[in-house]
Scaffold this motif. Structure first.
Motif, PDB file in Angstrom:
ATOM      1  N   PRO A  21       0.557  -1.160  -0.145  1.00  0.00           N
ATOM      2  CA  PRO A  21      -0.017   0.122  -0.050  1.00  0.00           C
ATOM      3  C   PRO A  21       0.751   1.448   0.014  1.00  0.00           C
ATOM      4  O   PRO A  21       0.268   2.266  -0.447  1.00  0.00           O
ATOM      5  N   ARG A  24       1.104   1.928  -3.818  1.00  0.00           N
ATOM      6  CA  ARG A  24       0.005   1.510  -4.618  1.00  0.00           C
ATOM      7  C   ARG A  24       0.478   0.448  -5.592  1.00  0.00           C
ATOM      8  O   ARG A  24       0.119   0.225  -6.512  1.00  0.00           O
ATOM      9  N   ASN A  25       1.106  -0.747  -4.705  1.00  0.00           N
ATOM     10  CA  ASN A  25       1.337  -1.942  -5.501  1.00  0.00           C
ATOM     11  C   ASN A  25       2.279  -1.581  -6.654  1.00  0.00           C
ATOM     12  O   ASN A  25       2.211  -2.506  -7.931  1.00  0.00           O
ATOM     13  N   GLY A  57      -6.211  -2.823  -1.648  1.00  0.00           N
ATOM     14  CA  GLY A  57      -6.455  -1.388  -1.838  1.00  0.00           C
ATOM     15  C   GLY A  57      -7.254  -1.265  -3.199  1.00  0.00           C
ATOM     16  O   GLY A  57      -7.645  -2.050  -3.943  1.00  0.00           O
ATOM     17  N   THR A  59      -5.898  -0.057  -5.868  1.00  0.00           N
ATOM     18  CA  THR A  59      -4.973   0.020  -7.024  1.00  0.00           C
ATOM     19  C   THR A  59      -4.609  -1.409  -7.356  1.00  0.00           C
ATOM     20  O   THR A  59      -3.618  -1.880  -6.566  1.00  0.00           O
ATOM     21  N   ALA A  62       0.245   0.417  -9.738  1.00  0.00           N
ATOM     22  CA  ALA A  62       0.478   1.808 -10.321  1.00  0.00           C
ATOM     23  C   ALA A  62       1.621   1.753 -11.191  1.00  0.00           C
ATOM     24  O   ALA A  62       1.889   2.983 -11.754  1.00  0.00           O
TER      25      ALA A  62
END
Length: 246
Positions: A21, A24-25, A57, A59, A62
């Motif tokens: 997280p 956002r990966n 999450g 996403t 990203a």
């Protein structure tokens, strides 16, 4: 090293969940290494019939981790090829956003399903680079006219458009309902037959790797080292427009 990829098994389906997280990966070196290791383990397990690639999450992924200088295009090529060549079906479960390299992961999977909340973009051109390495898994699958538009503009597009252009196999308001039907169908298939059927459908993608991987790695490395890319990525991290944005 913290666990950035979590494994869960249920009735022959192995779910690998991206769980970073903080970024956002994004595709950091550590996340790519852990995912590669988990995929290799799944390939060698007779108990695993198929793999689901999921995320925590909002996403899915990203894209490149712009803060990690050890994250290389060579590592991404290795990861993408591992997904493509895995002798078992790999399903992308996208219940959120995906950008850049995250779309490369989606393209590498044999089946990709998304929720109506999902949004996508090839944002590389707005950062001063190009979607080079991920083209290996995407261009053989995408509608050519749509690829031209979204590669060149960096526009965000929704899940219906992702389905229309071939990025996603199917969409549903409840993505897990859709996923359950697909995994149930895969459980009914013979493992050897699945492996050989997959070899048939990935032939064009693997040919792209054999033909273009080295040149695309070189292109990616050159662009990421350019002054334009440094300015674009700095502007992105500082949440401001780069000088070429008008």
């Amino acid at each position: 090293m913290p666990a950035l990829v979590h494994r869960a098994d249920a009735r022959g389906i192995r779910t690998l969940t991206l769980d970073s997280p903080r970024n956002r990966n994004a595709l950091s070196r550590d996340l790519m290494e852990q995912l590669h290791s988990e995929l290799t383990g799944a390939a060698g397990s007779e108990d695993v019939r198929a793999v689901v690639l999921s995320h925590t999450g909002n996403t899915f992924c990203a894209g490149a981790d712009l803060t990690d200088p050890t994250s290389t295009p060579e590592a991404l090529v290795r990861l993408l090829r591992t997904i493509v060549e895995l002798p078992k079906p790999v399903i992308a479960r996208v219940d959120g956003h995906a950008r850049g390299g995250g779309l490369g992961l989606v393209g590498a999977c044999d089946i990709a399903v998304g929720s109506v909340a999902s949004r996508f973009a090839f944002g590389e051109v707005r950062l001063g680079v190009a979607p080079a390495v991920i083209s290996l898994t995407l261009l053989p699958r995408l509608d050519p006219r749509a690829a031209s538009r979204y590669y060149l503009t960096g526009e965000v597009f929704d899940v219906a458009e992702a389905h229309r252009i071939g990025l996603l196999s199917d969409v549903h308001a409840e993505v897990d309902t859709l996923l359950e039907g697909i995994t149930d169908a895969l459980r009914r298939c013979a493992p050897q037959a699945l492996a050989e059927a997959k070899r048939l459908v990935i032939a064009e993608v693997l040919a792209a790797f054999d033909r273009e991987a080295d040149s695309l790695v070189a292109l990616s490395s050159r662009l990421f080292a350019s002054d334009e890319a440094r300015e674009g990525m700095t502007a992105f991290l500082e949440r401001r427009d780069p000088p070429w944005a008008r």
